[in-house]
Design an enzyme around this catalytic site. Sequence first.
Site, mmCIF file in Angstrom:
data_model
loop_
_atom_site.group_PDB
_atom_site.id
_atom_site.type_symbol
_atom_site.label_atom_id
_atom_site.label_comp_id
_atom_site.label_asym_id
_atom_site.label_seq_id
_atom_site.Cartn_x
_atom_site.Cartn_y
_atom_site.Cartn_z
ATOM 1 N N MET A 133 0.858 -1.197 0.000
ATOM 2 C CA MET A 133 0.000 0.000 0.000
ATOM 3 C C MET A 133 0.893 1.245 0.000
ATOM 4 S SD MET A 133 -3.471 -0.980 1.908
ATOM 5 C CE MET A 133 -3.027 -0.791 3.607
ATOM 6 N N HIS A 148 9.256 -3.513 3.592
ATOM 7 C CA HIS A 148 8.910 -3.713 2.169
ATOM 8 C C HIS A 148 10.169 -3.974 1.333
ATOM 9 C CE1 HIS A 148 5.481 -0.957 3.432
ATOM 10 N NE2 HIS A 148 4.842 -2.005 2.945
ATOM 11 N N MET A 174 8.630 -2.719 11.929
ATOM 12 C CA MET A 174 8.409 -1.671 10.927
ATOM 13 C C MET A 174 6.970 -1.738 10.419
ATOM 14 S SD MET A 174 11.612 -0.491 9.221
ATOM 15 C CE MET A 174 13.222 -0.550 9.979
HETATM 16 O O1 PAF Z 1 -0.172 -5.619 3.662
HETATM 17 C C1 PAF Z 1 -0.585 -4.744 2.887
HETATM 18 O O2 PAF Z 1 0.077 -3.743 2.609
HETATM 19 C C2 PAF Z 1 -1.955 -4.919 2.242
HETATM 20 O O3 PAF Z 1 -2.850 -5.525 3.099
HETATM 21 C C3 PAF Z 1 -1.910 -5.638 0.884
HETATM 22 C C4 PAF Z 1 -1.418 -7.073 1.013
HETATM 23 C C5 PAF Z 1 -1.011 -4.889 -0.071
HETATM 24 C C6 PAF Z 1 -3.305 -5.689 0.275
HETATM 25 O O4 PAF Z 1 -3.824 -4.420 0.090
#
Ligand code: PAF
Length: 280
Positions: free
Chosen positions: A30, A37, A184
């Site tokens: 997101m 990430h 995080m």
């Molecule tokens: O973990 C997240 O950022 C969200 O829940 C995802 C998996 C991108 C789905 O919108």
Amino acid sequence: MQIIKSVEEMQTIAMQLRFGGNLISLVPTMGCLHEGHISLIRKAREKSDKLIVSIFVNPIQFGPNEDFSKYPKDWESDVEKCHANGVDFIFNPSAESMYPSGFSSYVGESFVSSGLCGISRPKHFRGVATVCLKLFNLVRPDYSFFGRKDAQQCAVIKKMVKDLNIPTEVFIVDTVRESDGLAMSSRNRYLSKLQREDALSISKALFKAKELVQDGVYNVDRIIAEITHMLSMKRRLRVIYVQVVDRETMEIAQKIESGTSMVCLAVWVESVRLIDNIIL
Ligand code: PAF
């Protein structure tokens, strides 16, 4: 690196990549990318010929009084980080193109998603499963990557992939923590200095639970009581749940099984909702 906004274009490009014999990895996010990430992106990069990161704040996974409208965004920095880490495509669709007017099909997982966050966020996992299925259908990734901090989300996605025979291999990547232990999360940006100080008790309590198990305490109630006690000592924290569960099925554990049981918790740090977990 290419930025793709159109759903149709993403689908066409992914199809061409596949026909060209490329192995494709997908990292759904997101946005507001942090080291957690980046660790997913690095793992995904190693595994594939082409790496797609989706950046989409998915409206249907937020409840009516949740933080959808103020969910943190950092587009420029996200693009920079993706570029620096070898991402080939950022998929950044609009909500209108993902959910055009008249959209009415949702995926519901009804076992793994029923407890823990599923209780306090009733339609959350339906929203997560639906957007992930859409992303899987658009990109048809060979591999997809999710972070273990969202343990229940991981379990729901793995279950959906298995139940619905979705041809992607799901990889779960360990939680990345700040040097002081805080997991995080994009939502950490909401925390004031004082809230952040109190939030540190979350990881401390989880580490303590692991220590207790290592010292031979296998009693579920005792572990939950210790954690709840540590959290309740902090004025700004309010426990939503603390549970010991099976890490795959998210079923409540009757006894602690090393490597299989996991403590999952959710806490309000005043108005900021944080989750974390640890495998015991
Ligand atoms: O973990 C997240 O950022 C969200 O829940 C995802 C998996 C991108 C789905 O919108």
